[in-house]
Write a protein that holds these residues in place. Structure first.
Motif, PDB file in Angstrom:
ATOM      1  N   ALA A  53      -7.601   2.369 -13.361  1.00  0.00           N
ATOM      2  CA  ALA A  53      -8.970   2.387 -12.829  1.00  0.00           C
ATOM      3  C   ALA A  53      -8.989   2.142 -11.327  1.00  0.00           C
ATOM      4  N   THR A  54      -8.148   1.242 -10.850  1.00  0.00           N
ATOM      5  CA  THR A  54      -8.083   0.962  -9.417  1.00  0.00           C
ATOM      6  C   THR A  54      -7.536   2.160  -8.653  1.00  0.00           C
ATOM      7  N   LEU A  55      -6.507   2.779  -9.181  1.00  0.00           N
ATOM      8  CA  LEU A  55      -5.928   3.944  -8.508  1.00  0.00           C
ATOM      9  C   LEU A  55      -6.893   5.127  -8.531  1.00  0.00           C
ATOM     10  N   VAL A  56      -7.630   5.286  -9.609  1.00  0.00           N
ATOM     11  CA  VAL A  56      -8.629   6.348  -9.693  1.00  0.00           C
ATOM     12  C   VAL A  56      -9.729   6.115  -8.661  1.00  0.00           C
ATOM     13  N   ARG A  57     -10.151   4.882  -8.507  1.00  0.00           N
ATOM     14  CA  ARG A  57     -11.179   4.563  -7.513  1.00  0.00           C
ATOM     15  C   ARG A  57     -10.633   4.774  -6.094  1.00  0.00           C
ATOM     16  N   LEU A  58      -9.388   4.423  -5.849  1.00  0.00           N
ATOM     17  CA  LEU A  58      -8.761   4.675  -4.549  1.00  0.00           C
ATOM     18  C   LEU A  58      -8.698   6.168  -4.263  1.00  0.00           C
ATOM     19  N   HIS A  59      -8.328   6.936  -5.271  1.00  0.00           N
ATOM     20  CA  HIS A  59      -8.269   8.390  -5.124  1.00  0.00           C
ATOM     21  C   HIS A  59      -9.647   8.962  -4.819  1.00  0.00           C
ATOM     22  N   SER A  60     -10.678   8.442  -5.466  1.00  0.00           N
ATOM     23  CA  SER A  60     -12.024   8.946  -5.206  1.00  0.00           C
ATOM     24  C   SER A  60     -12.472   8.595  -3.792  1.00  0.00           C
ATOM     25  N   ALA A  61     -12.078   7.438  -3.285  1.00  0.00           N
ATOM     26  CA  ALA A  61     -12.416   7.077  -1.903  1.00  0.00           C
ATOM     27  C   ALA A  61     -11.753   8.033  -0.915  1.00  0.00           C
ATOM     28  N   VAL A  62     -10.511   8.395  -1.193  1.00  0.00           N
ATOM     29  CA  VAL A  62      -9.818   9.366  -0.334  1.00  0.00           C
ATOM     30  C   VAL A  62     -10.523  10.723  -0.408  1.00  0.00           C
ATOM     31  N   GLN A  63     -10.925  11.128  -1.604  1.00  0.00           N
ATOM     32  CA  GLN A  63     -11.642  12.394  -1.751  1.00  0.00           C
ATOM     33  C   GLN A  63     -12.942  12.401  -0.945  1.00  0.00           C
TER      34      GLN A  63
END
Length: 144
Positions: A53-63
């Motif tokens: 979940a944390t990595l998915v949220r980090l990825h969405s911030a980069v997107q």
């Protein structure tokens, strides 16, 4: 060509910004699908969190960030590379159609997989776009 860039960048970036916002609001909806990719990635890159979940949220911030930069023409080559780097593992995690038995679900995932490959191609073209100017490598070779 400049008018095409001003139109094409926001169009291409819109998929990443809207997808990033959706995932930022609800990372739990995507985290289970990302789990098979998160574990090996976190094992190879110690700086990354091993929580899906944390990595998915980090990825969405980069997107979101790279998408906005790309859409507005700020650091377009770098932001296109950042989007492309995040798209590859996300595509493998979310659209692995070869692992699904149900024909309808398999067809849906296949369509999304190839759509993401198309987006990846567009991002790679954008990352190589020098606006008609010689590349940095060319300028360095011929600088003397």
């Amino acid at each position: 060509m400049a008018i095409f860039r001003k139109l094409a960048r926001p169009l291409l970036a819109s998929a990443f910004v809207t997808g990033g916002l959706r995932t930022w609001r609800d990372p739990g909806a995507v985290a289970p699908a990302a789990e098979p990719v998160v574990r090996p990635l976190a094992a190879r890159v110690p700086a990354l969190p091993d929580d899906a979940a944390t990595l998915v949220r980090l990825h969405s911030a980069v997107q979101i960030g790279a998408g906005v930069l790309f859409a507005t023409g700020r650091l377009p080559r770098l932001s296109a590379l950042a989007l492309a780097a995040g798209l590859a593992p996300a595509t493998l995690a979310g659209h692995a159609y070869w692992t699904v038995e149900d024909p309808e679900e398999r067809a849906r995932r296949r369509a999304h997989f190839y759509r993401n490959l198309s987006l990846l191609g567009g991002l790679l073209i954008a990352a190589a776009d020098t606006h008609g100017k010689p590349s940095l490598a060319y300028r360095v070779r011929n600088a003397g």
